[in-house]
Design a protein around this motif. Structure first.
Motif, PDB file in Angstrom:
ATOM      1  N   ALA A 193      -6.567   3.989 -11.711  1.00  0.00           N
ATOM      2  CA  ALA A 193      -6.275   2.556 -11.663  1.00  0.00           C
ATOM      3  C   ALA A 193      -5.477   2.206 -10.409  1.00  0.00           C
ATOM      4  CB  ALA A 193      -5.514   2.143 -12.916  1.00  0.00           C
ATOM      5  N   VAL A 194      -4.518   3.060 -10.047  1.00  0.00           N
ATOM      6  CA  VAL A 194      -3.688   2.802  -8.865  1.00  0.00           C
ATOM      7  C   VAL A 194      -4.521   2.865  -7.597  1.00  0.00           C
ATOM      8  CG1 VAL A 194      -1.782   3.696  -7.467  1.00  0.00           C
ATOM      9  CG2 VAL A 194      -1.545   3.558  -9.946  1.00  0.00           C
ATOM     10  N   ILE A 195      -5.425   3.825  -7.497  1.00  0.00           N
ATOM     11  CA  ILE A 195      -6.239   3.929  -6.277  1.00  0.00           C
ATOM     12  C   ILE A 195      -7.204   2.753  -6.168  1.00  0.00           C
ATOM     13  CG2 ILE A 195      -8.292   5.247  -7.005  1.00  0.00           C
ATOM     14  CD1 ILE A 195      -6.065   5.994  -3.974  1.00  0.00           C
ATOM     15  N   PHE A 196      -7.625   2.170  -7.311  1.00  0.00           N
ATOM     16  CA  PHE A 196      -8.424   0.947  -7.286  1.00  0.00           C
ATOM     17  C   PHE A 196      -7.613  -0.194  -6.660  1.00  0.00           C
ATOM     18  CE2 PHE A 196     -11.634   2.909  -9.761  1.00  0.00           C
ATOM     19  CZ  PHE A 196     -12.726   2.051  -9.809  1.00  0.00           C
ATOM     20  N   LEU A 197      -6.369  -0.340  -7.110  1.00  0.00           N
ATOM     21  CA  LEU A 197      -5.502  -1.392  -6.566  1.00  0.00           C
ATOM     22  C   LEU A 197      -5.223  -1.165  -5.082  1.00  0.00           C
ATOM     23  CD1 LEU A 197      -2.857  -1.841  -9.422  1.00  0.00           C
ATOM     24  CD2 LEU A 197      -4.612  -3.482  -8.716  1.00  0.00           C
ATOM     25  N   PHE A 198      -5.006   0.086  -4.718  1.00  0.00           N
ATOM     26  CA  PHE A 198      -4.731   0.429  -3.323  1.00  0.00           C
ATOM     27  C   PHE A 198      -5.882  -0.004  -2.420  1.00  0.00           C
ATOM     28  CE2 PHE A 198      -5.283   3.369   0.232  1.00  0.00           C
ATOM     29  CZ  PHE A 198      -4.052   3.269   0.865  1.00  0.00           C
ATOM     30  N   LEU A 199      -7.100   0.329  -2.807  1.00  0.00           N
ATOM     31  CA  LEU A 199      -8.248  -0.025  -1.976  1.00  0.00           C
ATOM     32  C   LEU A 199      -8.480  -1.533  -1.927  1.00  0.00           C
ATOM     33  CD1 LEU A 199     -11.197   2.518  -2.266  1.00  0.00           C
ATOM     34  CD2 LEU A 199      -9.675   2.057  -0.366  1.00  0.00           C
ATOM     35  N   PHE A 200      -8.193  -2.220  -3.017  1.00  0.00           N
ATOM     36  CA  PHE A 200      -8.348  -3.674  -3.027  1.00  0.00           C
ATOM     37  C   PHE A 200      -7.381  -4.309  -2.026  1.00  0.00           C
ATOM     38  CE2 PHE A 200      -7.682  -7.995  -4.486  1.00  0.00           C
ATOM     39  CZ  PHE A 200      -8.972  -8.417  -4.804  1.00  0.00           C
ATOM     40  N   VAL A 201      -6.119  -3.872  -2.058  1.00  0.00           N
ATOM     41  CA  VAL A 201      -5.124  -4.383  -1.114  1.00  0.00           C
ATOM     42  C   VAL A 201      -5.495  -3.988   0.311  1.00  0.00           C
ATOM     43  CG1 VAL A 201      -2.690  -4.293  -0.424  1.00  0.00           C
ATOM     44  CG2 VAL A 201      -3.308  -4.345  -2.850  1.00  0.00           C
ATOM     45  N   PHE A 202      -5.999  -2.777   0.468  1.00  0.00           N
ATOM     46  CA  PHE A 202      -6.412  -2.299   1.789  1.00  0.00           C
ATOM     47  C   PHE A 202      -7.512  -3.197   2.347  1.00  0.00           C
ATOM     48  CE2 PHE A 202      -7.562   0.157   5.276  1.00  0.00           C
ATOM     49  CZ  PHE A 202      -6.752   1.275   5.401  1.00  0.00           C
ATOM     50  N   GLY A 203      -8.514  -3.500   1.528  1.00  0.00           N
ATOM     51  CA  GLY A 203      -9.601  -4.367   1.974  1.00  0.00           C
ATOM     52  C   GLY A 203      -9.093  -5.723   2.408  1.00  0.00           C
ATOM     53  N   TYR A 204      -8.114  -6.248   1.682  1.00  0.00           N
ATOM     54  CA  TYR A 204      -7.579  -7.568   2.011  1.00  0.00           C
ATOM     55  C   TYR A 204      -6.709  -7.529   3.266  1.00  0.00           C
ATOM     56  CZ  TYR A 204      -4.678 -11.729   1.832  1.00  0.00           C
ATOM     57  OH  TYR A 204      -4.016 -12.880   2.166  1.00  0.00           O
ATOM     58  N   TRP A 217       0.601  13.130   3.917  1.00  0.00           N
ATOM     59  CA  TRP A 217       0.155  12.712   5.258  1.00  0.00           C
ATOM     60  C   TRP A 217      -0.295  11.250   5.226  1.00  0.00           C
ATOM     61  CZ3 TRP A 217      -0.267  13.354  10.315  1.00  0.00           C
ATOM     62  CH2 TRP A 217      -1.349  12.808  11.003  1.00  0.00           C
ATOM     63  N   VAL A 218      -0.994  10.854   4.175  1.00  0.00           N
ATOM     64  CA  VAL A 218      -1.460   9.477   4.030  1.00  0.00           C
ATOM     65  C   VAL A 218      -0.266   8.530   3.835  1.00  0.00           C
ATOM     66  CG1 VAL A 218      -2.903   7.919   2.668  1.00  0.00           C
ATOM     67  CG2 VAL A 218      -3.660  10.264   3.086  1.00  0.00           C
ATOM     68  N   ILE A 219       0.701   8.936   3.034  1.00  0.00           N
ATOM     69  CA  ILE A 219       1.898   8.118   2.815  1.00  0.00           C
ATOM     70  C   ILE A 219       2.620   7.875   4.141  1.00  0.00           C
ATOM     71  CG2 ILE A 219       4.199   8.075   1.756  1.00  0.00           C
ATOM     72  CD1 ILE A 219       3.024   9.590  -0.616  1.00  0.00           C
ATOM     73  N   SER A 220       2.736   8.910   4.955  1.00  0.00           N
ATOM     74  CA  SER A 220       3.436   8.760   6.239  1.00  0.00           C
ATOM     75  C   SER A 220       2.724   7.741   7.126  1.00  0.00           C
ATOM     76  CB  SER A 220       3.527  10.108   6.962  1.00  0.00           C
ATOM     77  OG  SER A 220       2.242  10.595   7.324  1.00  0.00           O
ATOM     78  N   GLY A 221       1.391   7.682   7.074  1.00  0.00           N
ATOM     79  CA  GLY A 221       0.640   6.687   7.838  1.00  0.00           C
ATOM     80  C   GLY A 221       0.960   5.272   7.404  1.00  0.00           C
ATOM     81  N   ASN A 222       1.118   5.061   6.108  1.00  0.00           N
ATOM     82  CA  ASN A 222       1.464   3.736   5.595  1.00  0.00           C
ATOM     83  C   ASN A 222       2.871   3.321   6.013  1.00  0.00           C
ATOM     84  OD1 ASN A 222      -0.654   2.619   3.352  1.00  0.00           O
ATOM     85  ND2 ASN A 222      -0.751   4.833   3.509  1.00  0.00           N
ATOM     86  N   VAL A 223       3.805   4.271   6.027  1.00  0.00           N
ATOM     87  CA  VAL A 223       5.173   3.968   6.458  1.00  0.00           C
ATOM     88  C   VAL A 223       5.196   3.602   7.943  1.00  0.00           C
ATOM     89  CG1 VAL A 223       7.485   4.921   6.782  1.00  0.00           C
ATOM     90  CG2 VAL A 223       6.214   5.419   4.680  1.00  0.00           C
ATOM     91  N   MET A 266       0.818  -1.209   0.000  1.00  0.00           N
ATOM     92  CA  MET A 266       0.000   0.000   0.000  1.00  0.00           C
ATOM     93  C   MET A 266       0.857   1.265   0.000  1.00  0.00           C
ATOM     94  SD  MET A 266      -2.719  -1.577   2.650  1.00  0.00           S
ATOM     95  CE  MET A 266      -3.156  -0.019   3.378  1.00  0.00           C
ATOM     96  N   THR A 267       1.999   1.220   0.680  1.00  0.00           N
ATOM     97  CA  THR A 267       2.904   2.377   0.674  1.00  0.00           C
ATOM     98  C   THR A 267       3.398   2.657  -0.739  1.00  0.00           C
ATOM     99  OG1 THR A 267       3.620   1.875   2.936  1.00  0.00           O
ATOM    100  CG2 THR A 267       5.041   3.315   1.626  1.00  0.00           C
ATOM    101  N   ILE A 268       3.759   1.599  -1.449  1.00  0.00           N
ATOM    102  CA  ILE A 268       4.224   1.757  -2.830  1.00  0.00           C
ATOM    103  C   ILE A 268       3.111   2.323  -3.719  1.00  0.00           C
ATOM    104  CG2 ILE A 268       5.036   0.513  -4.874  1.00  0.00           C
ATOM    105  CD1 ILE A 268       6.380  -1.487  -2.917  1.00  0.00           C
ATOM    106  N   LEU A 269       1.907   1.766  -3.573  1.00  0.00           N
ATOM    107  CA  LEU A 269       0.794   2.187  -4.428  1.00  0.00           C
ATOM    108  C   LEU A 269       0.377   3.632  -4.165  1.00  0.00           C
ATOM    109  CD1 LEU A 269      -1.354  -1.085  -4.314  1.00  0.00           C
ATOM    110  CD2 LEU A 269      -0.232  -0.127  -6.327  1.00  0.00           C
ATOM    111  N   ILE A 270       0.253   4.018  -2.878  1.00  0.00           N
ATOM    112  CA  ILE A 270      -0.197   5.376  -2.576  1.00  0.00           C
ATOM    113  C   ILE A 270       0.878   6.395  -2.955  1.00  0.00           C
ATOM    114  CG2 ILE A 270       0.610   5.588  -0.184  1.00  0.00           C
ATOM    115  CD1 ILE A 270      -2.828   6.653  -1.552  1.00  0.00           C
ATOM    116  N   SER A 271       2.150   5.987  -2.927  1.00  0.00           N
ATOM    117  CA  SER A 271       3.230   6.888  -3.370  1.00  0.00           C
ATOM    118  C   SER A 271       3.140   7.118  -4.873  1.00  0.00           C
ATOM    119  CB  SER A 271       4.595   6.290  -3.003  1.00  0.00           C
ATOM    120  OG  SER A 271       4.722   6.150  -1.602  1.00  0.00           O
ATOM    121  N   ILE A 272       2.893   6.044  -5.620  1.00  0.00           N
ATOM    122  CA  ILE A 272       2.723   6.181  -7.072  1.00  0.00           C
ATOM    123  C   ILE A 272       1.527   7.068  -7.381  1.00  0.00           C
ATOM    124  CG2 ILE A 272       2.183   4.925  -9.202  1.00  0.00           C
ATOM    125  CD1 ILE A 272       3.682   2.512  -8.011  1.00  0.00           C
ATOM    126  N   PHE A 273       0.420   6.853  -6.660  1.00  0.00           N
ATOM    127  CA  PHE A 273      -0.785   7.671  -6.867  1.00  0.00           C
ATOM    128  C   PHE A 273      -0.496   9.147  -6.627  1.00  0.00           C
ATOM    129  CE2 PHE A 273      -4.488   9.770  -4.966  1.00  0.00           C
ATOM    130  CZ  PHE A 273      -5.412   9.648  -6.005  1.00  0.00           C
TER     131      PHE A 273
END
Length: 450
Positions: free
Chosen positions: A314-325, A380-386, A289-296
């Protein structure tokens, strides 16, 4: 503020109910929450002023604070086999997040109307679920662990026998019973070194033998970090976010599909949680998720062409899918597992408090942040993932493949979880566990004498 009042009430409720939910039990807390949800829905649907609407949302916020603190605990404590807890909580996450796209599509359909029913009907619609949930719980018992913790031995025995589909005298029932009583005895002994000042250090200073303070603080921080990672921000304001990167006339439709994709991400967790393990799901999910949200964030920052904007979608779709899992259902499960039995109601309240406190902050500040600083808000969101990666690696041992009572002794080990050679119950913890199992027999004799 109208929107965020719901989350604020849930946050305050999670703290307030911690003082009495141990008395009314997991079952009673869930029923109380569903009753409050019905009352709040009726007040909102009948509103003719903003104050009345806020009062209604405060009632439903109280409801979700009760429900979210008690349901994961109830599911975990009624699992009999070690592999029951993961799929049960994964299914709970699937149904929980399925409510997001369901609510969105209901709302989307009613926006085509231009009358009072366009918003009153969707609000009252949630009563159907509260009636079903509360009505079902009315016919179910509480958990055997709660009965034993309340010294209601006969009821605990009866429920444990029903869950195992075996007589009380059977070795399977008696073995589980001894484990539960041993954990209660160990936690009662640990109370002598428990002091409220240790909570001010957020678990860094913890003199208790079984790290009770640290575990309860982890129950608060894990869901708070999860919301920091961006789930509610995207779910609440998907239309606002997508309006920055895609065509305006497609925003509503794509937002609905996005929320549906979020729910679908929870489905694979049901089939893999026991095989992969909680720690691996959380850790590697946070890395992805850190990688995906950084790309986004990079794509949103540059976004000069239509192709780049669609790539961001497309990236935010993948991010949310991984987040849900990885983080949606697993956090509730993990927090319910690491909370000590005698304090599991406080652990559930701490989990809900962390969840709804950060949700309130996100929902209240998100639109302001997007308006004032634009794409920089995603930093701010990226820092949360890190932070999530660091937190899980250092502090979260693997709880899969163990009973709830065995999880107690994972925290007897010294050092950081991620720096140990393995994440199993160590020799020191195993010795303590065996000691407490032997003490449980003595405890039963003491209770019989009383």
């Amino acid at each position: 503020m109208i929107t965020a009042s719901y989350d604020l009430a849930a946050c305050v409720t999670a703290v307030g109910i911690a003082f009495f939910t141990f008395n009314i039990g997991r079952r009673g807390t869930i029923i109380m929450g569903n009753i409050a949800a019905i009352i709040g829905s009726v007040i909102q649907a009948a509103s003719y002023s903003v104050p009345q609407l806020i009062v209604g949302r405060l009632c439903t916020g109280f409801a979700i604070g009760c429900i979210s603190s008690a349901v994961p605990t109830y599911l975990s404590e009624t699992g009999i086999e070690i592999g029951d807890r993961g799929p049960a909580n994964a299914l709970n996450a699937i149904l929980l997040i399925s409510g997001v796209p369901l609510a969105y599509w209901v709302d989307y359909g009613f926006t085509k109307m231009d009358n009072q029913a366009s918003w009153r009907v969707p609000i009252i619609f949630q009563c159907i679920f509260a009636f079903f949930s509360g009505g079902t719980m009315w016919f179910l018992p509480d958990t055997p662990r709660w009965y034993y913790a309340r010294n209601r031995w006969d009821e605990g025995d009866a429920v444990l026998a029903r869950l195992n589909d075996a007589p009380v005298e059977s070795e399977k029932v008696q073995a589980t019973r001894r484990e539960i009583l041993g954990a209660i005895e160990a936690e009662l002994e640990a109370n002598s070194s428990l002091h409220w000042k240790q909570f001010l250090t957020m678990g860094i200073v913890d003199n208790t033998r079984m790290k009770i303070v640290r575990r309860l603080c982890m129950c608060f921080w894990l869901p708070m970090i999860r919301e920091w990672m961006g789930s509610s921000l995207i779910a609440y304001y998907s239309s606002v976010i997508l309006s920055k990167v895609t065509d305006p006339h497609l925003v509503s439709l794509i937002a609905g599909v996005l929320n549906t994709f979020f729910a679908l991400g929870c489905v694979p967790l049901y089939f893999t949680i026991e095989r992969v393990g909680r720690r691996s799901v959380l850790l590697y999910g946070a890395i992805a998720m850190t990688i995906l949200i950084s790309i986004f964030t990079v794509l949103v920052a540059i976004s000069p062409t239509q192709a780049i904007r669609w790539a961001a979608v497309a990236v935010i779709f993948l991010f949310l899918f991984v987040f849900g899992y990885a983080w949606q259902g697993c956090v509730w499960l993990y927090c319910a597992e690491i909370a000590p039995l005698e304090y599991r109601h406080i652990g559930g309240a701490a989990t809900a408090f962390g969840e709804w406190l950060m949700t309130f902050i996100t929902v209240f500040a998100g639109p302001i942040g997007f308006d004032q600083i634009g794409w920089y808000f995603w930093l701010w969101v990226i820092s949360g993932n890190v932070i999530a990666i660091i937190f899980v690696f250092l502090l979260c041992p693997e709880t899969g493949g163990k009973t709830l009572e065995q999880v107690d002794y994972l925290f007897v080990n010294k050092g950081f979880a991620g720096l140990r050679k393995n994440f199993d119950v160590g020799d020191e913890a195993l010795d303590v566990w065996k000691e407490e199992k032997e003490k449980s027999v003595v405890m039963e004799e003491r209770v019989a004498e009383r």
